[in-house]
Every structure is written in structure tokens, then in C-alpha cells.
Design an enzyme around this catalytic site. Structure first.
Site, PDB file in Angstrom:
ATOM      1  N   SER A 569      23.967   7.193  90.784  1.00 49.46           N
ATOM      2  CA  SER A 569      23.594   8.421  91.474  1.00 49.46           C
ATOM      3  C   SER A 569      24.550   8.647  92.625  1.00 49.46           C
ATOM      4  O   SER A 569      25.169   7.710  93.127  1.00 49.46           O
ATOM      5  CB  SER A 569      22.160   8.299  91.999  1.00 49.46           C
ATOM      6  OG  SER A 569      21.888   9.304  92.952  1.00 49.46           O
ATOM      7  N   TYR A 582      15.830   4.759  97.054  1.00 45.41           N
ATOM      8  CA  TYR A 582      16.505   5.087  95.794  1.00 45.41           C
ATOM      9  C   TYR A 582      17.989   4.722  95.853  1.00 45.41           C
ATOM     10  O   TYR A 582      18.545   4.127  94.921  1.00 45.41           O
ATOM     11  CB  TYR A 582      16.339   6.579  95.511  1.00 45.41           C
ATOM     12  CG  TYR A 582      16.950   7.038  94.208  1.00 45.41           C
ATOM     13  CD1 TYR A 582      16.578   6.475  92.996  1.00 45.41           C
ATOM     14  CD2 TYR A 582      17.889   8.062  94.196  1.00 45.41           C
ATOM     15  CE1 TYR A 582      17.133   6.914  91.791  1.00 45.41           C
ATOM     16  CE2 TYR A 582      18.451   8.515  93.000  1.00 45.41           C
ATOM     17  CZ  TYR A 582      18.067   7.936  91.806  1.00 45.41           C
ATOM     18  OH  TYR A 582      18.619   8.372  90.629  1.00 45.41           O
TER      19      TYR A 582
END
Length: 684
Positions: A569, A582
Site C-alpha cells: 500500500s 495499517y
């Protein structure tokens, strides 16, 4: 053999096709062709052929006497009337006066006389059907008939079984010469009900569809009865290790060993299909199995499916399974050497220039386990084991009543390297991922589903792995190409192992891992709940390690390299406020991908990551998108397109990046950014 003709079914077929403009003759021809094609002991995967002589009209209304004969590419078990192209029969009958007719000219003659030029090529045995005077003609490769035909004394045994009611045609390769020879045999005794073709199969004929079909079933049953009454136990059991390894223990080894090396670390991979049964085990456990396998295929057509015959391995001892890959490699090398010599010796018989097909086996017999089929697709692998079962039955029965002696290798070569068959093979172009198996985690999410769909479209067989097995199964069925859906909790070692074991059991191994599963949690890092952070690390880091370990374990058994593809990501390189839960594990996953690249490049395993942002998926659903857009005072459109290109990035765009890495054979330790342009997240 059971006679499946039913008057009511036949008439229902006639009535159904009448509404589509199909005449009674062709409707009944379709009906009995399906009856024959639905019985694997008669016909397998495109084999056999049937015909009917009838009258049809062309586009301008002129009527023609035609031969409707099975067309190339059609399967008798599912045939439709259009699979029996109509050929004007008068020109075909004139051809009988010729002394010779090349295969290419034969095809030209048949195509030139099609009523519909768009029809498939008529069967290569169309002339044989035409030269026989009967209205309906049936041809199969019955295993029971082959038990009689695959003998050195096949003519005498045929007479003993069938008396004078069946003509006998010595072996001749299909084509013009066989058609003339068969017609001459019939002309010498026009009272016969059919013909036995040595090393090949059986023809029956009649004035009605039922008569031709009844005769086929009758004479096949006579052959079955002869084997049952006169057969002896054809072999004795060999001694086996006390503990036999499981099929899953050797599947990936075998799959890797039969991959065709193209040089510089490139391979044309095969998909594997394992099958076993009491009948298969009795055969593969025989002391004589290698001898029987070395004698060849039961009918020459099978060379297209399983080459010169099966490879035979020794029984895999569970106690020494770690050494079995070396044994497999030795046996495969011997098979390759034998096939290469077979090609060299037979190719030298004339001046025709041929290119040797890949020399890998398509069927492997394993004592104690069963047999594996190998093919560039799962369909091909399944065809190989289907053919293998019928080959076993024919070889077993032939050996039980005499000695299994199928067609000679020179004759086999002539058919395997037949120009007409070569033309068919040349027209089959593989896709970029043909032969490869992709394992996609989070497969029921938007990115996973898009990736699975794209990979299947490019030829891969896909394992759609997800916590929701029902949704994974729905996606697998939707994308096709024999893909499967499996339940997989990527944080549970047992669940992950079971999912990879399922992949091996279904396809023989794994070549591409798309480690995609993940979820995002928000929270300020200084006050973040420790349990939430650990939960995120379990899913967004440790699960990637867990699935990669399983993939590498299989890839190392295969020894054909592979690709590990991680969904990272932008958070891994451009952290966002309150997204530490995250971003931290994703940063670790990014470096995990590089660690695998560093340590397993020597194994030919590539490891790359895709760095995506703002993709509608399970991580970023419509409700979350709306909240984030509102927090920034933006519309959803402006938020999703808030990048240098001003364009929303989709799950399909991410799938394209994964495909790029799957195909980039000289790229590893790379990160591909898919975010429409975000300078802060750019790696270079």
C-alpha cells in the site's frame, strides 16, 4: 454392453429438430451419435465418427445427395446436427477410381463439396464412410474390440469371435488408402454387418440408425463376452514399500519434472490431474506394468493424447520421499531420450522436414498410487487420464486373451506426425499464462476477483482463496477456465496449508501467488489499542509470510521458479495520519517481498509488490470513501481522482499491475505504483 436405444427418445429427438428444419435422417444420426459418444468404452474426446447419407437443399433450393459425417472438433457425446457437415457425395465416390490421393488433396476435395462452406472439416475418414453403400455408418474405438485387434493373431481371433459376420481390414493409416482398402474388403463379402480395423477399431452399418447402432452394441458385446469367457489373470502383483507416500507428496515434483524447459529459466508448464481406482491400482501395481507400458498405445489416435505411451515410476516410499525427485528426474530423462530416438529413427525414413514435438510424457503410472495426467491445461490433463483408463482396460483385456501387441512405432509415428494433425496443433496458440496455476488470497474482494478474472482470461488456472468459500466459489465459476474457490483463513496455518494442498490436488502445484488479503484499521498511534495493532499485523503482515512460505515450499518442489506478488500500500512508503495500524505491517510486507527476492532468486522465484491507493475494495468501501471525502471537503469523485492524472484507479488497474509482474520474467524486488500519481508515495 447395454443398448441405450429408446424409441420414445429417438422420436422426441426427431420432433425437437424438425422445428429447426433438420430432417429425420440427420436427427436420428445425431441421436445415435450421442448414444455412442456418451460411452467412454466406445469413444473418447473427439474420437470415432458417424455418418448418414441423405438429401439436403442448398441456399438456392437445389437438392443434393450428401454424406453428413462428423466434423473435426466435434465430440460425439454432445454433437449437434451442425457437427455433421453435409458433403456432396457424388464427387467423393468418383475419388475411389483414383490410384492415390494425398491427405491435403483429400481435405480440399471434401471442403470443395461442402453444402455450407462455413462447416468444419469433415472427418479424415469421410471417404471410408462414403465408399460403404449403407445409409448409416458408425465407427468407434471400442476397448473390447481393441482387445481382439491388438494381437499378433488379430485376424484369426476376430474370426473366432465374430465368425463371418465381420470383415477384417489390415492396419492402414486413416485416409484415402484405408478408405479404398475397407471398401474392397466389403465388396468381397457385402453380407457382413461391419468391419474390424486391425489395431484401430470397428465400423458397423445399416439401413437405419437403429440397425447400425444395434450392430455396434452387439459386436462390442460379443468381444466383451469373449474376454470374460477366455481371459486369464494377465499379471501378478509386484512387491511395494510398506508405506506409500501420498499423491500430494509427489504431485508438485512430478509436475515440475515434466515442464518443458525453454532455456534461460523459462518453462512451458503442465497442469497435473491425479486419478486412482481399484482397477487402476491393480494395473499399476503389476510386476509387468513397465513392459506393458513400453508396448505402446492401444489405438494410434491416442498418440495425440499420450504420445508413445505412459511413463512408469517406481512406488514412492514415504520413508525416503525426500529423494524421490531425483528418481522422477531420471525416469523422465529416460522417457525423453527414448522419445527423441523414436523421432530421430522414424523421421529419417523420408525427406519430409518435421519439428519434434516436446518429448514430455502425458501420462504417468505410479505403483501404489494410481496415475497422473499432464497437459498444458486441466482439460488436456483430464483427457490424458480418461484416455489412460481406457488404455489400461484395452491393454489388460488384450493381455488376458493373448498378448497385447498394438500398432508398431513406425506406424504410430506416421499418425502422430501426420500433416493433418500437425496442422491442428499449429492452430492452437497458448495464452501468456497457459499451464500456470495462480493462487489469489482475498479472492472474493474487488481486487482479488479482478485479478483472478484477468489471470484466468490470460490462460491461468486460478485458485480463488477467501474466508468466504461460497463467494470464492461463485467467483471461480464465473471466471471459468476450471478455476476453483477454496476456504482460506490467511491467519490460520492449518487453513492456509489445507488451501494449498487443495491447489496441488486439483492442478498439481502453484506457480503464482497473489498475496492480496488485507484490511485497514484506523487510530492515532500513541493511543492505539495494542490488540488492534497485533490483529492488523496478523492479517497485513504475518498472513503474507504464511502464504508465501507455503507457495515457496511448492515452488521449490517444482523447480521451475515462480512469482510471489504482494499487495502493499502507499501507506508502506507514505504514511497517513491515524493509519499506523495499517501502514506499519504494510511497510513490513513491502520489505518481506524484497527479502524473498533476495533469498529465492537462486530458485528462480521472483518477488514483487504492487503499491496501490484509493481503490474501491474491501479495504475502502463506498461508506468509507464518502467519510474520507467529506473530511477533506471533497466530493467522492474529486477524492477518488485526487491524483496527478485526475483519474479514479480501479481494481482492474491493480490486476493489470499484478499481471505485468506475473509476465515480467526478468523483474524481481520491484514495486509497481498504481495510484494515478502521488509524488509523496513515489519510490524513485
Amino acid at each position: 454392453m447395454e443398448n441405450l436405444w429408446r424409441d420414445s427418445d429417438a422420436e422426441a429427438t426427431v420432433e425437437a429438430y424438425a422445428g429447426k428444419g433438420i430432417n429425420r435422417d440427420l436427427a436420428l444420426r445425431t441421436y445415435t451419435t450421442r448414444l455412442l459418444g456418451g460411452e467412454p468404452r466406445l469413444v473418447l474426446h473427439g474420437g470415432g465418427n458417424t455418418s448418414v447419407k441423405t438429401v439436403v437443399s442448398d441456399l438456392v433450393g437445389d437438392e443434393w445427395e450428401v454424406l453428413c459425417v462428423k466434423g473435426s472438433g466435434w465430440d460425439m457425446g454432445t454433437i449437434e446436427p451442425q457437427g455433421l457437415p453435409a458433403v456432396k457425395i457424388a464427387p467423393l465416390l468418383k475419388a475411389r477410381k483414383l490410384q492415390t490421393l494425398s491427405d491435403e488433396d483429400m481435405v480440399t476435395l471434401q471442403r470443395a463439396n461442402l453444402i455450407d462452406p462455413a462447416s468444419p472439416n469433415p472427418s479424415v475418414e469421410a471417404l471410408l464412410h462414403a465408399f460403404l453403400p449403407h445409409k448409416f455408418v458408425d465407427h468407434t474405438h471400442s476397448t473390447a474390440i481393441l482387445a481382439i485387434a491388438d494381437q499378433s493373431s488379430s485376424k484369426q481371433m476376430s474370426a473366432a469371435v465374430f465368425g463371418t459376420k465381420m470383415g477384417f481390414v489390415p492396419y492402414i493409416m486413416p485416409g484415402f488408402a484405408l478408405a479404398k482398402a475397407a471398401a474392397e474388403v466389403f465388396d468381397r463379402d457385402p453380407g457382413v454387418d461391419g468391419l474390424i480395423l486391425d489395431k484401430h477399431g470397428i465400423f458397423t452399418f445399416g439401413d437405419t440408425a437403429k440397425e447400425a447402432y444395434d450392430r455396434m452394441i452387439h459386436y462390442v458385446t460379443l468381444a466383451e463376452d469373449y474376454v470374460r469367457q477366455h481371459g486369464r489373470k494377465p499379471y501378478k502383483a509386484a512387491s511395494l514399500p510398506q508405506t506409500i507416500a501420498a499423491s500430494g507428496d509427489i504431485a508438485a515434483m512430478l509436475r515440475g519434472a515434466v515442464a518443458v524447459a525453454r532455456g534461460e529459466g523459462r518453462y512451458d508448464r503442465m497442469v497435473g490431474e491425479f486419478r486412482t481406482s481399484p482397477e487402476i491400482l491393480e494395473f499399476v501395481n503389476a510386476a509387468e506394468v513397465e513392459d506393458l507400458a513400453s508396448r505402446g498405445v492401444s489405438t494410434p489416435d491416442l498418440s495425440i493424447r499420450i504420445k508413445t505411451g505412459p511413463l512408469v515410476l517406481p512406488a514412492p516410499d514415504a520413508e525416503t520421499i525426500q529423494d524421490f525427485r531425483g528418481v522422477i528426474d531420471e525416469r523422465v530423462a529416460a522417457f525423453i531420450a527414448d522419445y527423441t530416438e523414436y523421432f530421430r529413427a522414424n523421421d529419417a525414413r523420408d525427406d519430409v522436414k518435421r519439428t519434434m514435438l516436446d518429448p514430455m510424457p502425458r501420462l504417468t503410472l505410479v505403483p501404489g498410487l494410481g496415475m497422473f495426467g499432464h497437459g498444458r491445461t486441466l482439460k488436456d490433463a483430464r483427457i490424458a487420464v480418461d484416455v489412460g483408463e481406457m488404455w489400461i482396460e484395452a491393454a489388460r483385456d488384450a493381455e488376458s486373451v493373448g498378448r497385447f501387441e498394438p500398432v508398431s512405432r513406425p506406424d504410430l509415428f506416421d499418425l502422430e506426425y501426420w500433416s493433418l494433425e500437425q496442422a491442428k496443433l499449429a492452430g492452437a496458440k497458448p495464452k501468456p499464462l497457459t499451464g500456470q496455476v495462480a493462487f489469489v488470497t482475498g479472492g472474493a474482494g474487488a481486487i482479488g476477483a479482478a485479478t483472478a478474472k484477468l489471470f484466468a482470461r490470460e490462460g491461468a488456472h486460478v485458485v480463488v482463496a477467501d474466508l468466504d468459500p461460497g463467494r470464492a466459489g461463485d467467483i471461480a465459476r464465473a471466471i471459468g477456465n476450471h478455476s476453483i474457490g477454496v476456504e482460506c483463513n490467511v491467519t490460520d496455518p492449518a487453513s492456509v496449508r489445507a488451501a494449498f494442498d487443495r491447489a496441488v490436488a486439483t492442478f498439481g502445484g502453484v506457480d503464482i501467488l497473489v498475496s492480496n488479503a488485507g484490511a485497514a484499521w484506523e487510530g492515532a498511534i500513541a493511543t492505539l489499542d495494542d490488540g488492534l495493532l497485533r490483529k492488523s499485523f496478523e492479517l497485513n503482515f504475518f498472513s503474507h509470510q504464511l502464504v508465501a512460505q507455503n507457495a515457496v515450499r511448492i515452488m521449490k518442489q517444482q523447480r521451475t521458479g515462480g512469482a510471489l506478488l504482494f499487495n502493499a500500500s502507499k501507506q508502506a512508503v507514505n504514511p497517513g495520519a491515524k493509519f499506523g495500524a495499517y501502514g506499519l505491517p504494510k511497510a513490513a510486507t513491502l520489505f518481506l517481498s524484497r527479502q524473498y527476492a533476495l533469498e529465492h532468486g537462486v530458485d528462480g522465484i521472483r518477488s514483487n509488490a504492487v503499491n496501490a491507493d484509493r481503490i474501491r475494495s474491501g479495504l475502502l468501501d463506498d461508506e468509507m470513501i464518502s467519510k474520507r471525502a467529506a473530511a477533506r471537503g471533497l466530493s467522492v469523485k474529486d477524492y477518488m481522482g485526487g491524483n496527478l492524472l485526475g483519474q479514479e484507479v480501479t481494481a482492474e488497474d491493480v490486476a493489470q499491475a499484478f499481471l505485468h509482474h506475473a509476465l515480467a520474467e526478468r523483474t524481481t524486488a520491484d514495486v509497481t505504483t498504481v495510484d494515478g500519481g502521488n509524488i509523496a508515495a513515489a519510490l524513485r
